[in-house]
Design a protein around this motif. Structure first.
Motif, PDB file in Angstrom:
ATOM      1  N   THR A 132       0.832  -1.206   0.000  1.00 55.86           N
ATOM      2  CA  THR A 132       0.000   0.000   0.000  1.00 55.86           C
ATOM      3  C   THR A 132       0.866   1.255   0.000  1.00 55.86           C
ATOM      4  O   THR A 132       0.550   2.238  -0.684  1.00 55.86           O
ATOM      5  CB  THR A 132      -0.932   0.009   1.222  1.00 55.86           C
ATOM      6  N   GLU A 133       1.965   1.212   0.747  1.00 55.91           N
ATOM      7  CA  GLU A 133       2.864   2.373   0.793  1.00 55.91           C
ATOM      8  C   GLU A 133       3.460   2.660  -0.580  1.00 55.91           C
ATOM      9  O   GLU A 133       3.542   3.814  -1.020  1.00 55.91           O
ATOM     10  CB  GLU A 133       3.984   2.108   1.799  1.00 55.91           C
ATOM     11  N   GLU A 136       1.118   4.369  -3.150  1.00 55.47           N
ATOM     12  CA  GLU A 136       0.877   5.778  -2.815  1.00 55.47           C
ATOM     13  C   GLU A 136       2.110   6.618  -3.132  1.00 55.47           C
ATOM     14  O   GLU A 136       2.013   7.744  -3.614  1.00 55.47           O
ATOM     15  CB  GLU A 136       0.513   5.905  -1.331  1.00 55.47           C
ATOM     16  N   ARG A 137       3.273   6.040  -2.876  1.00 59.52           N
ATOM     17  CA  ARG A 137       4.534   6.771  -3.049  1.00 59.52           C
ATOM     18  C   ARG A 137       4.870   6.979  -4.525  1.00 59.52           C
ATOM     19  O   ARG A 137       5.347   8.051  -4.921  1.00 59.52           O
ATOM     20  CB  ARG A 137       5.644   6.000  -2.344  1.00 59.52           C
ATOM     21  N   GLY A 139       2.641   6.061  -7.189  1.00 65.25           N
ATOM     22  CA  GLY A 139       1.467   5.962  -8.048  1.00 65.25           C
ATOM     23  C   GLY A 139       1.356   7.075  -9.072  1.00 65.25           C
ATOM     24  O   GLY A 139       1.008   6.822 -10.243  1.00 65.25           O
ATOM     25  N   LEU A 201      -5.742   8.691  -7.767  1.00 67.44           N
ATOM     26  CA  LEU A 201      -4.621   9.123  -6.940  1.00 67.44           C
ATOM     27  C   LEU A 201      -5.126   9.496  -5.546  1.00 67.44           C
ATOM     28  O   LEU A 201      -6.086  10.252  -5.403  1.00 67.44           O
ATOM     29  CB  LEU A 201      -3.949  10.333  -7.597  1.00 67.44           C
ATOM     30  N   GLY A 202      -4.518   8.915  -4.530  1.00 65.72           N
ATOM     31  CA  GLY A 202      -4.940   9.139  -3.161  1.00 65.72           C
ATOM     32  C   GLY A 202      -5.983   8.154  -2.680  1.00 65.72           C
ATOM     33  O   GLY A 202      -6.318   8.130  -1.491  1.00 65.72           O
TER      34      GLY A 202
END
Length: 399
Positions: A132-133, A136-137, A139, A201-202
Motif C-alpha cells: 500500500t505504501e 501511494e509513493r 502511483g 490518486l490518493g
C-alpha cells in the motif's frame, strides 16, 4: 492399519501465528505474537475456534470455556525463513536448510537493467516497502509514465505493481514471467508477484487479480505423491501458485477469504475423497501487511462464523485441519512476516475430543500425517500424529 480418513480438508489461515519461535530474534521478530497481541488489543469473539481448542494455545483469549471438541497443538517451523512458500512447502514435506535470498537494499542495478530490457520500458521504485505504501509513493509517476513499480520486502519476493487502466493485467503477468526467468530461475528468489491496483490518486486499492509465480519445488511433495497415487488434490486460493501448479488436479481461485470458504464448501460438495487444501490470504495481505489490528480481528471473527457453518457439513470419514504458515503481527512496527509458532487444530467424527498434539518440531508433521493416512508416505521429513487423533495423549505444548 490405524485411523484413516477418506477426505482431509486443510485450511491455512495465512499469517495467523501464535507466538515467537525460539530463534525469532535472529529474524528481527522478538516479541511477535500475532493472535495473542491482537487479543490483548481487541476483544475477540471466536467461539468456534475456542471450542476446537485454540484457547489452550493462546492464553490471551482467556481461560478455556469448556472441554476442547477436537485435537489441538502447535507447530514450529524447521526451515530457514518465514514466507508462504517456505511454510507451505514444509507442510508438504520439504524442509529448506537455506532461506531464499532477500534484498534489503533493493535489487542490483544489473538485474533491473535486464528486467527493463525484457519488458521494453523503464521501471520505478526498486525499494523495500509495503504494497500500500509503494503505490501511494510512486502511483502518480506510474500513472504519468506507465513504468511498473518494482518493490520487495523482508521476504524473498520481486513484486510488480501496475494500475489496471494503465497496464492490462495480461501484460503485467507477462512482465512477471520475464522477471521470473531472471530472479527465480536465475537467482533462486522464492516468488514473483503481480500486484495490480485500481482507483484514483490518493484512493488506490489493490485488486484480486494478484498472481504469484513461485519456484518449482526442488523435490516431489506430498501433492505429487497424492496425485501420482490417484488421490484427488483440490487447491483453493493461492495454494496452486505456491506449488507452481504441481500435483494439483483442480484449482479454485478466490477473491477474498469469504470466497475462499465458499470454494471450500463447493469442493466438499463435489469431491468426496482426497485432499482439499485452502489458503485464506486476506489475514496477511489486507491486515497483517497493513498493521490493521482492528481489521485483522474482525476477519478472525468472520472466519470463526464461517467455520461454524462448515463443521456440520463434515462427513463421518472427514478430517478437518486448521493451521497457518507464519505470523504477521499487526501490532509491531514491522509490516512483514514474523517467525512464529502456528496453531494446529483437528476435528472430525473420529477425532477424540480434548487430545493435545503437543509442540510439533516441524510443519512437515502435517504433511506426514496426510501421507500416512492416504498410504503415500513416508515423506522425508515429519512425524505423523494420525494415531494420536484417536486419543493417544501427547505433551501439552507448554510442557
Amino acid at each position: 492399519m490405524g485411523l484413516r480418513f477418506e477426505r482431509i480438508v486443510a485450511i491455512v489461515l495465512d499469517s495467523v501465528g501464535i507466538g515467537e519461535l525460539p530463534d525469532a530474534a535472529r529474524y528481527g521478530d522478538a516479541g511477535s505474537d500475532t493472535l495473542g497481541n491482537i487479543a490483548r488489543r481487541v476483544p475477540l469473539h471466536l467461539p468456534t475456534l475456542r471450542h476446537l481448542g485454540l484457547d489452550r494455545l493462546v492464553p490471551a483469549l482467556g481461560p478455556p470455556a469448556g472441554p476442547a471438541a477436537g485435537a489441538w497443538g502447535r507447530m514450529a517451523e524447521a526451515s530457514a525463513g518465514k514466507d508462504s512458500v517456505t511454510g507451505h512447502w514444509e507442510m508438504a514435506g520439504l524442509v529448506l536448510t537455506e532461506a531464499f535470498p532477500t534484498f534489503p537494499h533493493g535489487f542490483p542495478p544489473e538485474l533491473m537493467a535486464a528486467f527493463e530490457r525484457g519488458i521494453g520500458r523503464p521501471s520505478i521504485g526498486n525499494v523495500v516497502a509495503s504494497g500500500t505504501e509503494v503505490i501511494e509513493r510512486f502511483g502518480a509517476e506510474h500513472l504519468r509514465t506507465g513504468a511498473p513499480i518494482v518493490y520487495t520486502s523482508a521476504d524473498s519476493v520481486f513484486q510488480i505493481a501496475a494500475h489496471e487502466d494503465i497496464v492490462p493485467v495480461a501484460e503485467l503477468y507477462r512482465w512477471c514471467e520475464v522477471a521470473y526467468d531472471l530472479v527465480s530461475r536465475g537467482m533462486g528468489v522464492g516468488r514473483v508477484i503481480a500486484r495490480p491496483f485500481v482507483g484514483e490518486l490518493g484512493a488506490f486499492r489493490r485488486t484480486s487479480h494478484r498472481h504469484d509465480y513461485a519456484l518449482d519445488p526442488p523435490a516431489p511433495t506430498l501433492l505429487d505423491r497424492l496425485t501420482d497415487a490417484g488421490h484427488p488434490v483440490v487447491a483453493v486460493g493461492k495454494i496452486k501458485d505456491l506449488f507452481a501448479g504441481r500435483g494439483i488436479a483442480r484449482h479454485l481461485a478466490t477473491g477474498s477469504d469469504d470466497e475462499g470458504m465458499d470454494r471450500v464448501e463447493e469442493a466438499m460438495r463435489d469431491v468426496p475423497r482426497g485432499l482439499i487444501w485452502a489458503n485464506l490470504v486476506d489475514f496477511d495481505a489486507l491486515y497483517g501487511h497493513r498493521n490493521n489490528v482492528e481489521g485483522y480481528a474482525r476477519n478472525l471473527e468472520r472466519f470463526d462464523a464461517r467455520l461454524a457453518d462448515l463443521l456440520p457439513h463434515l462427513r463421518a470419514t472427514d478430517l478437518l485441519l486448521i493451521t497457518a504458515d507464519h505470523g504477521n503481527d499487526p501490532t509491531t512496527p514491522s509490516t512483514d512476516h514474523s517467525r512464529e509458532y502456528v496453531p494446529l487444530l483437528a476435528t472430525g467424527a473420529h477425532v477424540a475430543a480434548g487430545v493435545s498434539l503437543g509442540t510439533r518440531a516441524t510443519f512437515a508433521d502435517l504433511g506426514q500425517t496426510v501421507a500416512v493416512n492416504f498410504g503415500v508416505g513416508p515423506l522425508d521429513h515429519g512425524t505423523s500424529f494420525l494415531e494420536a487423533l484417536g486419543g493417544a495423549a501427547e505433551p501439552h505444548p507448554s510442557a
